[in-house]
Motif scaffolding. Structure first.
Motif, PDB file in Angstrom:
ATOM      1  N   HIS A  24       0.841  -1.204   0.000  1.00  0.00           N
ATOM      2  CA  HIS A  24       0.000   0.000   0.000  1.00  0.00           C
ATOM      3  C   HIS A  24       0.873   1.251   0.000  1.00  0.00           C
ATOM      4  O   HIS A  24       0.626   2.203  -0.728  1.00  0.00           O
ATOM      5  CB  HIS A  24      -0.913  -0.001   1.228  1.00  0.00           C
ATOM      6  CG  HIS A  24      -2.089  -0.899   1.070  1.00  0.00           C
ATOM      7  ND1 HIS A  24      -3.377  -0.431   0.992  1.00  0.00           N
ATOM      8  CD2 HIS A  24      -2.177  -2.234   0.941  1.00  0.00           C
ATOM      9  CE1 HIS A  24      -4.202  -1.452   0.845  1.00  0.00           C
ATOM     10  NE2 HIS A  24      -3.509  -2.548   0.815  1.00  0.00           N
ATOM     11  N   GLN A  25       1.902   1.192   0.833  1.00  0.00           N
ATOM     12  CA  GLN A  25       2.780   2.345   0.967  1.00  0.00           C
ATOM     13  C   GLN A  25       3.516   2.628  -0.340  1.00  0.00           C
ATOM     14  O   GLN A  25       3.637   3.781  -0.750  1.00  0.00           O
ATOM     15  CB  GLN A  25       3.799   2.017   2.048  1.00  0.00           C
ATOM     16  CG  GLN A  25       4.125   3.173   2.918  1.00  0.00           C
ATOM     17  CD  GLN A  25       4.984   2.738   4.066  1.00  0.00           C
ATOM     18  OE1 GLN A  25       5.401   1.570   4.173  1.00  0.00           O
ATOM     19  NE2 GLN A  25       5.263   3.655   4.946  1.00  0.00           N
ATOM     20  N   LEU A  26       3.949   1.563  -1.004  1.00  0.00           N
ATOM     21  CA  LEU A  26       4.699   1.745  -2.243  1.00  0.00           C
ATOM     22  C   LEU A  26       3.832   2.393  -3.313  1.00  0.00           C
ATOM     23  O   LEU A  26       4.284   3.284  -4.042  1.00  0.00           O
ATOM     24  CB  LEU A  26       5.210   0.390  -2.751  1.00  0.00           C
ATOM     25  CG  LEU A  26       6.354  -0.211  -1.963  1.00  0.00           C
ATOM     26  CD1 LEU A  26       6.640  -1.611  -2.448  1.00  0.00           C
ATOM     27  CD2 LEU A  26       7.589   0.655  -2.112  1.00  0.00           C
ATOM     28  N   LEU A  27       2.572   1.959  -3.391  1.00  0.00           N
ATOM     29  CA  LEU A  27       1.710   2.548  -4.419  1.00  0.00           C
ATOM     30  C   LEU A  27       1.443   4.017  -4.109  1.00  0.00           C
ATOM     31  O   LEU A  27       1.413   4.862  -5.003  1.00  0.00           O
ATOM     32  CB  LEU A  27       0.390   1.788  -4.513  1.00  0.00           C
ATOM     33  CG  LEU A  27      -0.481   2.237  -5.674  1.00  0.00           C
ATOM     34  CD1 LEU A  27       0.233   2.016  -6.986  1.00  0.00           C
ATOM     35  CD2 LEU A  27      -1.807   1.529  -5.696  1.00  0.00           C
ATOM     36  N   ARG A  28       1.294   4.316  -2.835  1.00  0.00           N
ATOM     37  CA  ARG A  28       1.056   5.714  -2.485  1.00  0.00           C
ATOM     38  C   ARG A  28       2.276   6.573  -2.792  1.00  0.00           C
ATOM     39  O   ARG A  28       2.151   7.708  -3.245  1.00  0.00           O
ATOM     40  CB  ARG A  28       0.674   5.840  -1.014  1.00  0.00           C
ATOM     41  CG  ARG A  28      -0.777   5.501  -0.807  1.00  0.00           C
ATOM     42  CD  ARG A  28      -1.217   5.596   0.625  1.00  0.00           C
ATOM     43  NE  ARG A  28      -2.422   4.834   0.817  1.00  0.00           N
ATOM     44  CZ  ARG A  28      -3.644   5.279   0.592  1.00  0.00           C
ATOM     45  NH1 ARG A  28      -3.819   6.500   0.165  1.00  0.00           N
ATOM     46  NH2 ARG A  28      -4.702   4.526   0.782  1.00  0.00           N
ATOM     47  N   GLU A  29       3.453   6.001  -2.589  1.00  0.00           N
ATOM     48  CA  GLU A  29       4.662   6.738  -2.954  1.00  0.00           C
ATOM     49  C   GLU A  29       4.707   6.987  -4.452  1.00  0.00           C
ATOM     50  O   GLU A  29       5.070   8.075  -4.903  1.00  0.00           O
ATOM     51  CB  GLU A  29       5.909   5.940  -2.539  1.00  0.00           C
ATOM     52  CG  GLU A  29       6.321   6.201  -1.119  1.00  0.00           C
ATOM     53  CD  GLU A  29       7.427   5.275  -0.674  1.00  0.00           C
ATOM     54  OE1 GLU A  29       8.158   4.746  -1.523  1.00  0.00           O
ATOM     55  OE2 GLU A  29       7.531   5.065   0.549  1.00  0.00           O
ATOM     56  N   ASN A  30       4.302   5.959  -5.209  1.00  0.00           N
ATOM     57  CA  ASN A  30       4.239   6.111  -6.665  1.00  0.00           C
ATOM     58  C   ASN A  30       3.318   7.263  -7.048  1.00  0.00           C
ATOM     59  O   ASN A  30       3.652   8.085  -7.891  1.00  0.00           O
ATOM     60  CB  ASN A  30       3.680   4.833  -7.285  1.00  0.00           C
ATOM     61  CG  ASN A  30       4.768   3.945  -7.774  1.00  0.00           C
ATOM     62  OD1 ASN A  30       5.939   4.198  -7.508  1.00  0.00           O
ATOM     63  ND2 ASN A  30       4.412   2.907  -8.498  1.00  0.00           N
ATOM     64  N   HIS A  31       2.143   7.266  -6.423  1.00  0.00           N
ATOM     65  CA  HIS A  31       1.172   8.326  -6.704  1.00  0.00           C
ATOM     66  C   HIS A  31       1.779   9.692  -6.430  1.00  0.00           C
ATOM     67  O   HIS A  31       1.641  10.617  -7.214  1.00  0.00           O
ATOM     68  CB  HIS A  31      -0.073   8.154  -5.814  1.00  0.00           C
ATOM     69  CG  HIS A  31      -0.947   7.034  -6.259  1.00  0.00           C
ATOM     70  ND1 HIS A  31      -2.060   6.661  -5.568  1.00  0.00           N
ATOM     71  CD2 HIS A  31      -0.875   6.233  -7.327  1.00  0.00           C
ATOM     72  CE1 HIS A  31      -2.631   5.657  -6.195  1.00  0.00           C
ATOM     73  NE2 HIS A  31      -1.935   5.369  -7.262  1.00  0.00           N
ATOM     74  N   PHE A  32       2.448   9.765  -5.297  1.00  0.00           N
ATOM     75  CA  PHE A  32       3.021  11.049  -4.892  1.00  0.00           C
ATOM     76  C   PHE A  32       4.032  11.520  -5.917  1.00  0.00           C
ATOM     77  O   PHE A  32       4.041  12.672  -6.332  1.00  0.00           O
ATOM     78  CB  PHE A  32       3.677  10.879  -3.514  1.00  0.00           C
ATOM     79  CG  PHE A  32       4.280  12.135  -2.977  1.00  0.00           C
ATOM     80  CD1 PHE A  32       3.477  13.075  -2.362  1.00  0.00           C
ATOM     81  CD2 PHE A  32       5.632  12.370  -3.089  1.00  0.00           C
ATOM     82  CE1 PHE A  32       4.031  14.236  -1.871  1.00  0.00           C
ATOM     83  CE2 PHE A  32       6.188  13.525  -2.598  1.00  0.00           C
ATOM     84  CZ  PHE A  32       5.384  14.454  -1.990  1.00  0.00           C
ATOM     85  N   LYS A  33       4.873  10.560  -6.378  1.00  0.00           N
ATOM     86  CA  LYS A  33       5.911  10.938  -7.337  1.00  0.00           C
ATOM     87  C   LYS A  33       5.314  11.366  -8.661  1.00  0.00           C
ATOM     88  O   LYS A  33       5.905  12.169  -9.378  1.00  0.00           O
ATOM     89  CB  LYS A  33       6.856   9.754  -7.556  1.00  0.00           C
ATOM     90  CG  LYS A  33       7.945   9.665  -6.515  1.00  0.00           C
ATOM     91  CD  LYS A  33       8.914   8.578  -6.908  1.00  0.00           C
ATOM     92  CE  LYS A  33       9.403   7.816  -5.710  1.00  0.00           C
ATOM     93  NZ  LYS A  33       9.839   6.470  -6.062  1.00  0.00           N
ATOM     94  N   ASN A  34       4.155  10.796  -8.980  1.00  0.00           N
ATOM     95  CA  ASN A  34       3.574  11.111 -10.281  1.00  0.00           C
ATOM     96  C   ASN A  34       3.197  12.575 -10.432  1.00  0.00           C
ATOM     97  O   ASN A  34       3.219  13.101 -11.539  1.00  0.00           O
ATOM     98  CB  ASN A  34       2.320  10.265 -10.508  1.00  0.00           C
ATOM     99  CG  ASN A  34       2.677   8.883 -10.969  1.00  0.00           C
ATOM    100  OD1 ASN A  34       3.811   8.626 -11.316  1.00  0.00           O
ATOM    101  ND2 ASN A  34       1.710   7.990 -10.970  1.00  0.00           N
ATOM    102  N   ILE A  35       2.771  13.205  -9.366  1.00  0.00           N
ATOM    103  CA  ILE A  35       2.353  14.591  -9.543  1.00  0.00           C
ATOM    104  C   ILE A  35       3.208  15.574  -8.760  1.00  0.00           C
ATOM    105  O   ILE A  35       2.979  16.766  -8.820  1.00  0.00           O
ATOM    106  CB  ILE A  35       0.882  14.820  -9.171  1.00  0.00           C
ATOM    107  CG1 ILE A  35       0.608  14.380  -7.747  1.00  0.00           C
ATOM    108  CG2 ILE A  35      -0.042  14.146 -10.133  1.00  0.00           C
ATOM    109  CD1 ILE A  35      -0.719  14.888  -7.250  1.00  0.00           C
ATOM    110  N   ASN A  36       4.152  15.071  -8.020  1.00  0.00           N
ATOM    111  CA  ASN A  36       4.922  15.992  -7.207  1.00  0.00           C
ATOM    112  C   ASN A  36       6.317  16.167  -7.780  1.00  0.00           C
ATOM    113  O   ASN A  36       7.218  15.387  -7.526  1.00  0.00           O
ATOM    114  CB  ASN A  36       5.001  15.457  -5.778  1.00  0.00           C
ATOM    115  CG  ASN A  36       5.418  16.522  -4.837  1.00  0.00           C
ATOM    116  OD1 ASN A  36       4.899  17.622  -4.877  1.00  0.00           O
ATOM    117  ND2 ASN A  36       6.391  16.226  -4.010  1.00  0.00           N
TER     118      ASN A  36
END
Lengths: 214, 654
Positions: B379-391
């Protein structure tokens, strides 16, 4: 960063066209605008990105061409090792259907001795200024809210030697992309609509301003 | 001014007397008005009835005429007609017995006369020639009985006003009650709007469940619809509990889901033989039951969003598993991804999704080793991915390209090579990261078990482990301390184990670094080797303390039987008076052995070297049976042994 994006930047067409819209706000309504932008833009709610840049504008004169060639050297006062050399074309207003101004835009990161380098090529510094402001992004759109300062001592960018040019802030919405991607303009138009009536971003005809000054 | 005027002559001598009405109007009311300048503070004002007009006066008089009055009343009229009638009537009155119906006849006759006169008048007046007689309409004041009608109408108006007010009050009370019951659709819609993104499309209200606004690039649009409960007829029994608002989520997001992460140890090395493809066991908490009305949609939406998130994790992992170019390919079968972590150890990631509609089957109880930590990491890894996508990091100077890191921007000025650039762009896939974490997890567990196993079986010396609390998902460390009971403070041996992804790094006391693989046997051997060395250093320490002389030490003895792993170390000690020599050998597998060489006192038959100092040369070593010694561990036994010989020595010298 996304590896696919880096791959893209290697392979894709060079990003040489800037689509942009401009507007300005008075100092006292800055906060309202910034809050609105915080609400609209990506990841702006918890970290406020600000910037401070120093720009030097270099001219070179050619006897055959009446207008001088202008190069702009800009470096960040926050990350002092980041310098860039920029060429901006003339802004084309175009017809009514085109939602934004378009100009050619070539930006190149350089090392810090770029000013000396182009000085030796024959460029002469015309003027310099300091820009301070806030940076936002929404997707690939870049929004800057910036204030211009004139420098009383050449080359000195410290806070006590600079002085504001005017109390208003320049608001600029821009996308740098490869030429021919006109669809960007509609996205920008929609975004600009969201900012009304706090700031009206429109196609400002630069030639008219120059004519008005002369 | 109209004044009533009448005139009559009561006496034979006619004197005209005028009787007029007073020229004053009637007083309607008397008001007392406060006036400061009046002598007693107030003034009395009279309000007069306005005088009647001519026609009003006529009407008033006409009303006074009583047409129903008995004829007898008119008898007294001093007219000639009246007198005649009187005579006739008196004549009639004297013959009452003549005919009993005489009075009736008379009345009928008079009425006939009156009717005839009336008919004549009507004929005359209704004839076309208007010059003889004209009928004037008589104006009248509003009659008094209308007061009752007014009161009635007022009462009715008041009643209708009261009913309007009452119905309004009723509606207010109802809406108030609805607020209390949270039954109002719009109010609930407002609540939904505060927590979820909604928009109105046509007549329907659509919401967004997806994670796209935080950077997800998953295909599913995650649209749900907000409807009024009354529109739903299928689930009638829940309506009362669920309130007036319901949400319709896409069917593929219904129910509950979770990612089951399992680390299985598979006997043998062949993958295909042992890979349990049917291992995906659905065990999902039973579907959404009746819940409290105000939380119903919130729970449903949260569950749907969770399903969407789990699906995104799985889709991402499956894509990476198929794309990856690992030496041993990852298997993606249905809703399961199987990868090999270490030989014999598999990681299985299963997407468990129950729509909540199928009957709950009684599955055979299957022992699941669900790893919650790794599930959380996913779960944490996917959220990190999400964060990197727009940040993206902000560009400096601000005119630079958006989306580049500072390192990438400076790549040109710093003249990075293509390889460096490509390295910069390399980022680990989620699957690789979770495999790394799994490897570390397995390795840490193995290390822990190995050390604990040795510590439990080994009684001399003791092993103590301190695990560091500062660790990450791919690195942990611990310090192992070897002590002998009773001598803990004097001598202790320690080493640090740093557990990485698929290897261990061990740093021993003197600073030497060893790299061990993931096989636990290596660690076991290493610990046993350290234990054997610990015994030597204890001996050394004790000998020094008791005045024995250390003649030689070796950590890698070249003689004697070969150890199964590592090397044996040795120590040779000489007693203070050089009469005895102790040799100690400590090996990881052979254990510890002590040999004693004693000088032969009766060495008189030596011919070649009769001198005393040569007397211990060439003597035999004899193994000391340590089990016969008193003492808890080797250190105390050795201490006793050393003390004995030292004592023996001192007594013999004295």
């Amino acid at each position: 960063m996304d590896p696919s994006m880096v791959q893209q930047t290697f392979k894709a067409a060079p990003l040489t066209t800037e689509f942009f819209l401009q507007g300005s706000v008075m100092e006292n309504s800055l906060e309202t605008l910034v809050n609105r932008l915080k609400g609209l833009c990506d990841n702006a709610d918890y970290q406020q990105e600000s910037f401070q840049d120093h720009e030097m504008v270099f001219h070179i004169k050619n006897t055959s061409v009446p207008t001088p060639l202008v190069f702009r050297v800009r470096h960040s006062l926050v990350q002092t090792e980041c310098w860039s050399l920029r060429y901006l074309g003339h802004a084309e207003v175009g017809d009514k259907n085109r939602p934004t101004l378009v100009r050619s835009y070539i930006d190149c990161p350089t090392s810090e001795n770029v000013a000396q380098f182009i000085g030796e090529l024959g460029f002469r510094m015309d003027h310099e200024f300091v820009v301070k402001g806030f940076y936002f992004h929404k997707g690939r759109m870049k929004i800057t809210v910036s204030k211009f300062y004139k420098m009383n001592q050449p080359g000195n960018t410290t806070n006590d030697t600079i002085e504001t040019v005017c109390p208003s802030y320049l608001v600029e919405l821009s996308v740098v992309t490869s030429s021919g991607q006109e669809a960007v303009g509609d996205d920008m138009k929609n975004f600009a609509e969201q900012l009304k009536p706090l700031v009206t971003l429109e196609k400002t005809d630069h030639r008219k301003i120059q004519l008005a000054q002369t | 001014m109209a004044a009533p005027y009448s005139q009559f002559s009561p006496s034979p001598t006619p004197v005209n007397v005028c009787v007029e009405a007073v020229l004053e109007s009637q007083i309607q009311e008397v008001r007392v008005v406060e006036k400061p300048d009046a002598p007693d503070g107030h003034e009395i004002q009279e309000v007069y009835v306005p005088p009647l007009s001519m026609s009003e006066n006529l009407t008033k008089l006409a009303q006074k005429i009583d047409f129903y009055k008995d004829e007898s009343d008119e008898k007294g009229k001093p007219t000639s007609e009246g007198e005649k009638e009187e005579e006739e009537k008196t004549g009639a009155a004297f013959q009452p017995s003549l005919w009993p119906w005489d009075s009736v006849r008379t009345k009928l006759r008079t009425s006939l006369t009156e009717m005839s006169v009336l008919l004549d008048i009507l004929n005359v007046s209704s004839s076309k020639e208007k010059r003889y007689m004209v009928l004037d309409p008589v104006q009248q004041n509003a009659p008094d009985p209308k007061l009752a009608v007014q009161l009635m109408s007022k009462r009715r108006a008041l009643q209708s006003a009261a009913s309007v007010l009452q119905s309004g009050a009723e509606r207010l009370r109802k809406s108030h009650a609805e607020i209390n019951n949270k039954n109002d659709f719009h109010l609930e819609l407002l609540n939904v709007r505060q927590k979820w993104r909604l928009k109105k499309t046509g007549t329907s209200i659509l919401g967004d469940l997806s994670y796209r606004s935080v950077g997800s690039r998953y295909m599913h649009n995650g649209v749900f619809e907000v409807v009024k409960s009354s529109d739903l007829t299928a689930e009638g029994e829940f309506l009362a509990q669920r309130g007036s608002l319901d949400v319709v989520v896409p069917t593929e997001l219904e129910g509950g889901a979770y990612i089951q992460v399992e680390v299985k140890s598979v006997p043998g090395n062949c993958i295909t033989d042992t890979m349990d493809l049917t291992g995906a066991i659905l065990r999902v908490p039973s579907g959404i039951g009746p819940v409290r009305s105000e939380t119903y949609w919130q729970q449903k939406l949260e569950k749907a969003q969770n399903v969407l998130f789990c699906k995104e994790i799985f889709a991402q992992l499956a894509r990476e598993a198929v794309q990856s170019k690992a030496s041993i390919p990852h298997l993606v079968v249905g809703n399961q991804i199987i990868t090999n972590v270490f030989p014999g150890i598999q990681l299985s990631i299963v997407l468990c999704h129950s729509t909540g509609k199928e009957r709950e089957k009684k599955l055979p109880q299957y022992k699941m080793d669900h790893n919650h930590v790794l599930e959380h990491s996913l779960h944490q890894l996917l959220r990190e991915n999400h964060f990197k996508n727009i940040n993206f990091p902000a560009p400096h100077p601000v005119t630079a390209l958006v989306g580049l890191t500072k390192k990438r921007r400076l790549a040109g000025p710093n003249a990075l090579s293509r390889k460096q650039l490509m390295d910069m762009s390399d980022s680990e896939s989620m699957l690789d990261q979770i495999i790394k974490q799994t490897k570390h997890n397995v390795l840490r567990l193995r290390t822990m078990q190995t050390i604990d196993g040795i510590a439990a079986t080994l009684s001399d010396p003791q092993l103590t482990v301190h695990w560091s609390c500062c660790n990450s998902s791919t690195e942990a460390s611990c310090r192992v301390i070897i002590t002998s009971q009773g001598y803990d403070l004097r001598v202790w041996h320690s080493f640090v184990i740093i557990i990485g992804v698929d290897s261990l790094k061990v740093i021993i006391k003197e600073g030497r670094v060893f790299f061990l693989s993931f096989e636990e046997k290596e660690l076991q051997d290493f610990i046993m080797w350290q234990v054997s060395q610990h015994q030597i250093s204890v001996s050394q320490n004790l000998a020094r303390l008791m005045g024995w002389q250390i003649m030689s030490t070796s950590t890698a003895m070249g003689v004697s039987d070969l150890e199964s792993s590592g090397t044996a170390s040795s120590l040779i000690l000489a007693a203070p008076n050089k009469e005895r020599i102790l040799a100690i050998k400590s090996g990881p597998s052979s254990g510890i052995k002590v040999f004693l060489q004693q000088s032969q006192k009766d060495n008189k038959n030596r011919v070649i070297l009769p001198d005393d100092k040569w007397q211990s040369v060439g003597a035999d070593y004899q193994q000391v049976d340590l089990s016969k010694f008193e003492g808890r561990n080797f250190a105390s036994k050795l201490e006793l042994l050393l003390a004995t010989f030292s004592h023996d020595l001192s007594s013999s010298s004295s």
